[in-house]
Design a protein around this motif. Structure first.
Motif, PDB file in Angstrom:
ATOM      1  N   ARG A  12       0.858  -1.189   0.000  1.00  0.00           N
ATOM      2  CA  ARG A  12       0.000   0.000   0.000  1.00  0.00           C
ATOM      3  C   ARG A  12       0.889   1.232   0.000  1.00  0.00           C
ATOM      4  O   ARG A  12       2.065   1.171   0.308  1.00  0.00           O
ATOM      5  CB  ARG A  12      -0.907   0.028   1.218  1.00  0.00           C
ATOM      6  CG  ARG A  12      -0.131   0.003   2.517  1.00  0.00           C
ATOM      7  CD  ARG A  12      -1.049  -0.019   3.729  1.00  0.00           C
ATOM      8  NE  ARG A  12      -0.326  -0.353   4.931  1.00  0.00           N
ATOM      9  CZ  ARG A  12       0.516   0.450   5.577  1.00  0.00           C
ATOM     10  NH1 ARG A  12       0.752   1.654   5.113  1.00  0.00           N
ATOM     11  NH2 ARG A  12       1.123   0.075   6.672  1.00  0.00           N
ATOM     12  N   GLY A  13       0.296   2.365  -0.341  1.00  0.00           N
ATOM     13  CA  GLY A  13       1.033   3.623  -0.284  1.00  0.00           C
ATOM     14  C   GLY A  13       1.155   4.107   1.153  1.00  0.00           C
ATOM     15  O   GLY A  13       0.620   3.499   2.087  1.00  0.00           O
ATOM     16  N   LEU A  14       1.849   5.199   1.349  1.00  0.00           N
ATOM     17  CA  LEU A  14       2.078   5.732   2.686  1.00  0.00           C
ATOM     18  C   LEU A  14       1.311   7.023   2.933  1.00  0.00           C
ATOM     19  O   LEU A  14       1.617   7.741   3.860  1.00  0.00           O
ATOM     20  CB  LEU A  14       3.581   5.992   2.885  1.00  0.00           C
ATOM     21  CG  LEU A  14       4.488   4.793   2.674  1.00  0.00           C
ATOM     22  CD1 LEU A  14       5.935   5.229   2.714  1.00  0.00           C
ATOM     23  CD2 LEU A  14       4.214   3.739   3.709  1.00  0.00           C
ATOM     24  N   GLY A  15       0.352   7.329   2.098  1.00  0.00           N
ATOM     25  CA  GLY A  15      -0.354   8.600   2.193  1.00  0.00           C
ATOM     26  C   GLY A  15       0.357   9.627   1.332  1.00  0.00           C
ATOM     27  O   GLY A  15       1.524   9.471   0.981  1.00  0.00           O
ATOM     28  N   CYS A  16      -0.320  10.687   1.015  1.00  0.00           N
ATOM     29  CA  CYS A  16       0.219  11.685   0.084  1.00  0.00           C
ATOM     30  C   CYS A  16       1.525  12.290   0.592  1.00  0.00           C
ATOM     31  O   CYS A  16       2.534  12.274  -0.110  1.00  0.00           O
ATOM     32  CB  CYS A  16      -0.824  12.768  -0.154  1.00  0.00           C
ATOM     33  SG  CYS A  16      -0.343  13.933  -1.423  1.00  0.00           S
ATOM     34  N   LEU A  17       1.528  12.805   1.788  1.00  0.00           N
ATOM     35  CA  LEU A  17       2.734  13.433   2.332  1.00  0.00           C
ATOM     36  C   LEU A  17       3.841  12.406   2.551  1.00  0.00           C
ATOM     37  O   LEU A  17       5.007  12.673   2.267  1.00  0.00           O
ATOM     38  CB  LEU A  17       2.415  14.161   3.639  1.00  0.00           C
ATOM     39  CG  LEU A  17       3.544  14.977   4.245  1.00  0.00           C
ATOM     40  CD1 LEU A  17       4.014  16.042   3.271  1.00  0.00           C
ATOM     41  CD2 LEU A  17       3.091  15.613   5.540  1.00  0.00           C
ATOM     42  N   GLY A  18       3.495  11.220   3.028  1.00  0.00           N
ATOM     43  CA  GLY A  18       4.486  10.163   3.229  1.00  0.00           C
ATOM     44  C   GLY A  18       5.136   9.738   1.925  1.00  0.00           C
ATOM     45  O   GLY A  18       6.345   9.531   1.865  1.00  0.00           O
ATOM     46  N   ASN A  19       4.337   9.618   0.858  1.00  0.00           N
ATOM     47  CA  ASN A  19       4.880   9.250  -0.449  1.00  0.00           C
ATOM     48  C   ASN A  19       5.827  10.322  -0.972  1.00  0.00           C
ATOM     49  O   ASN A  19       6.886  10.017  -1.518  1.00  0.00           O
ATOM     50  CB  ASN A  19       3.752   9.026  -1.458  1.00  0.00           C
ATOM     51  CG  ASN A  19       2.976   7.766  -1.195  1.00  0.00           C
ATOM     52  OD1 ASN A  19       3.455   6.839  -0.564  1.00  0.00           O
ATOM     53  ND2 ASN A  19       1.748   7.743  -1.660  1.00  0.00           N
ATOM     54  N   ILE A  20       5.438  11.577  -0.805  1.00  0.00           N
ATOM     55  CA  ILE A  20       6.280  12.679  -1.279  1.00  0.00           C
ATOM     56  C   ILE A  20       7.612  12.691  -0.535  1.00  0.00           C
ATOM     57  O   ILE A  20       8.677  12.752  -1.146  1.00  0.00           O
ATOM     58  CB  ILE A  20       5.547  14.028  -1.127  1.00  0.00           C
ATOM     59  CG1 ILE A  20       4.381  14.105  -2.109  1.00  0.00           C
ATOM     60  CG2 ILE A  20       6.506  15.194  -1.350  1.00  0.00           C
ATOM     61  CD1 ILE A  20       3.462  15.286  -1.889  1.00  0.00           C
ATOM     62  N   LEU A  21       7.543  12.611   0.796  1.00  0.00           N
ATOM     63  CA  LEU A  21       8.772  12.634   1.588  1.00  0.00           C
ATOM     64  C   LEU A  21       9.655  11.425   1.284  1.00  0.00           C
ATOM     65  O   LEU A  21      10.876  11.557   1.154  1.00  0.00           O
ATOM     66  CB  LEU A  21       8.443  12.696   3.074  1.00  0.00           C
ATOM     67  CG  LEU A  21       7.834  14.007   3.554  1.00  0.00           C
ATOM     68  CD1 LEU A  21       7.435  13.902   5.020  1.00  0.00           C
ATOM     69  CD2 LEU A  21       8.777  15.158   3.330  1.00  0.00           C
ATOM     70  N   LEU A  22       9.040  10.260   1.188  1.00  0.00           N
ATOM     71  CA  LEU A  22       9.795   9.051   0.873  1.00  0.00           C
ATOM     72  C   LEU A  22      10.469   9.171  -0.487  1.00  0.00           C
ATOM     73  O   LEU A  22      11.637   8.814  -0.645  1.00  0.00           O
ATOM     74  CB  LEU A  22       8.886   7.819   0.902  1.00  0.00           C
ATOM     75  CG  LEU A  22       9.534   6.497   0.541  1.00  0.00           C
ATOM     76  CD1 LEU A  22      10.620   6.131   1.550  1.00  0.00           C
ATOM     77  CD2 LEU A  22       8.498   5.400   0.459  1.00  0.00           C
ATOM     78  N   GLY A  23       9.763   9.684  -1.469  1.00  0.00           N
ATOM     79  CA  GLY A  23      10.328   9.837  -2.806  1.00  0.00           C
ATOM     80  C   GLY A  23      11.462  10.843  -2.855  1.00  0.00           C
ATOM     81  O   GLY A  23      12.476  10.629  -3.527  1.00  0.00           O
ATOM     82  N   ILE A  24      11.330  11.957  -2.130  1.00  0.00           N
ATOM     83  CA  ILE A  24      12.383  12.973  -2.121  1.00  0.00           C
ATOM     84  C   ILE A  24      13.629  12.449  -1.422  1.00  0.00           C
ATOM     85  O   ILE A  24      14.745  12.561  -1.944  1.00  0.00           O
ATOM     86  CB  ILE A  24      11.870  14.273  -1.473  1.00  0.00           C
ATOM     87  CG1 ILE A  24      10.826  14.919  -2.391  1.00  0.00           C
ATOM     88  CG2 ILE A  24      13.010  15.238  -1.194  1.00  0.00           C
ATOM     89  CD1 ILE A  24      10.098  16.101  -1.786  1.00  0.00           C
ATOM     90  N   VAL A  25      13.454  11.853  -0.243  1.00  0.00           N
ATOM     91  CA  VAL A  25      14.602  11.283   0.463  1.00  0.00           C
ATOM     92  C   VAL A  25      15.174  10.112  -0.344  1.00  0.00           C
ATOM     93  O   VAL A  25      16.392   9.928  -0.414  1.00  0.00           O
ATOM     94  CB  VAL A  25      14.204  10.845   1.891  1.00  0.00           C
ATOM     95  CG1 VAL A  25      15.338  10.127   2.582  1.00  0.00           C
ATOM     96  CG2 VAL A  25      13.765  12.055   2.701  1.00  0.00           C
ATOM     97  N   GLY A  26      14.304   9.348  -0.965  1.00  0.00           N
ATOM     98  CA  GLY A  26      14.757   8.248  -1.813  1.00  0.00           C
ATOM     99  C   GLY A  26      15.570   8.740  -3.003  1.00  0.00           C
ATOM    100  O   GLY A  26      16.521   8.087  -3.422  1.00  0.00           O
ATOM    101  N   GLY A  27      15.212   9.897  -3.543  1.00  0.00           N
ATOM    102  CA  GLY A  27      15.983  10.466  -4.644  1.00  0.00           C
ATOM    103  C   GLY A  27      17.401  10.823  -4.224  1.00  0.00           C
ATOM    104  O   GLY A  27      18.361  10.577  -4.952  1.00  0.00           O
ATOM    105  N   VAL A  28      17.517  11.377  -3.027  1.00  0.00           N
ATOM    106  CA  VAL A  28      18.851  11.710  -2.505  1.00  0.00           C
ATOM    107  C   VAL A  28      19.657  10.436  -2.266  1.00  0.00           C
ATOM    108  O   VAL A  28      20.815  10.329  -2.683  1.00  0.00           O
ATOM    109  CB  VAL A  28      18.726  12.545  -1.209  1.00  0.00           C
ATOM    110  CG1 VAL A  28      20.081  12.743  -0.560  1.00  0.00           C
ATOM    111  CG2 VAL A  28      18.061  13.875  -1.494  1.00  0.00           C
ATOM    112  N   LEU A  29      19.040   9.466  -1.596  1.00  0.00           N
ATOM    113  CA  LEU A  29      19.729   8.207  -1.323  1.00  0.00           C
ATOM    114  C   LEU A  29      20.053   7.461  -2.616  1.00  0.00           C
ATOM    115  O   LEU A  29      21.157   6.927  -2.779  1.00  0.00           O
ATOM    116  CB  LEU A  29      18.891   7.309  -0.405  1.00  0.00           C
ATOM    117  CG  LEU A  29      19.497   5.946  -0.086  1.00  0.00           C
ATOM    118  CD1 LEU A  29      20.789   6.113   0.715  1.00  0.00           C
ATOM    119  CD2 LEU A  29      18.520   5.077   0.654  1.00  0.00           C
TER     120      LEU A  29
END
Length: 77
Positions: free
Chosen positions: A24-41
């Motif tokens: 499942r997704g993590l919610g709108c804000l959770g998905n955004i934060l995860l994707g941004i931090v994931g982009g850095v990592l």
């Protein structure tokens, strides 16, 4: 306009990684934060492996996927 694409790509990458790892997704804000931090990592991982990523989405997705896998391993113990 650049920030809008950054947020949209982060949201999509976080949602897809959450869907594949957690089912499942993590919610709108959770998905955004995860994707941004994931982009850095993901960018750091690709640089360490001396690989050229296929694109921004692939980099963010790879990093988000790794974050969720590590989170699952840590939370199980």
């Amino acid at each position: 306009m650049h920030w809008l694409w950054f947020i949209l790509i982060g949201a999509a990458a976080g949602w897809l990684a959450g869907l594949l790892v957690k089912g499942r997704g993590l919610g709108c804000l959770g998905n955004i934060l995860l994707g941004i931090v994931g982009g850095v990592l993901g960018g750091w991982i690709f640089r360490q492996l001396e690989l050229k990523p296929a694109g921004t989405f692939v980099t963010a997705f790879a990093g988000a996927f790794v974050i969720l896998l590590v989170a699952n391993l840590v939370s199980r113990k």
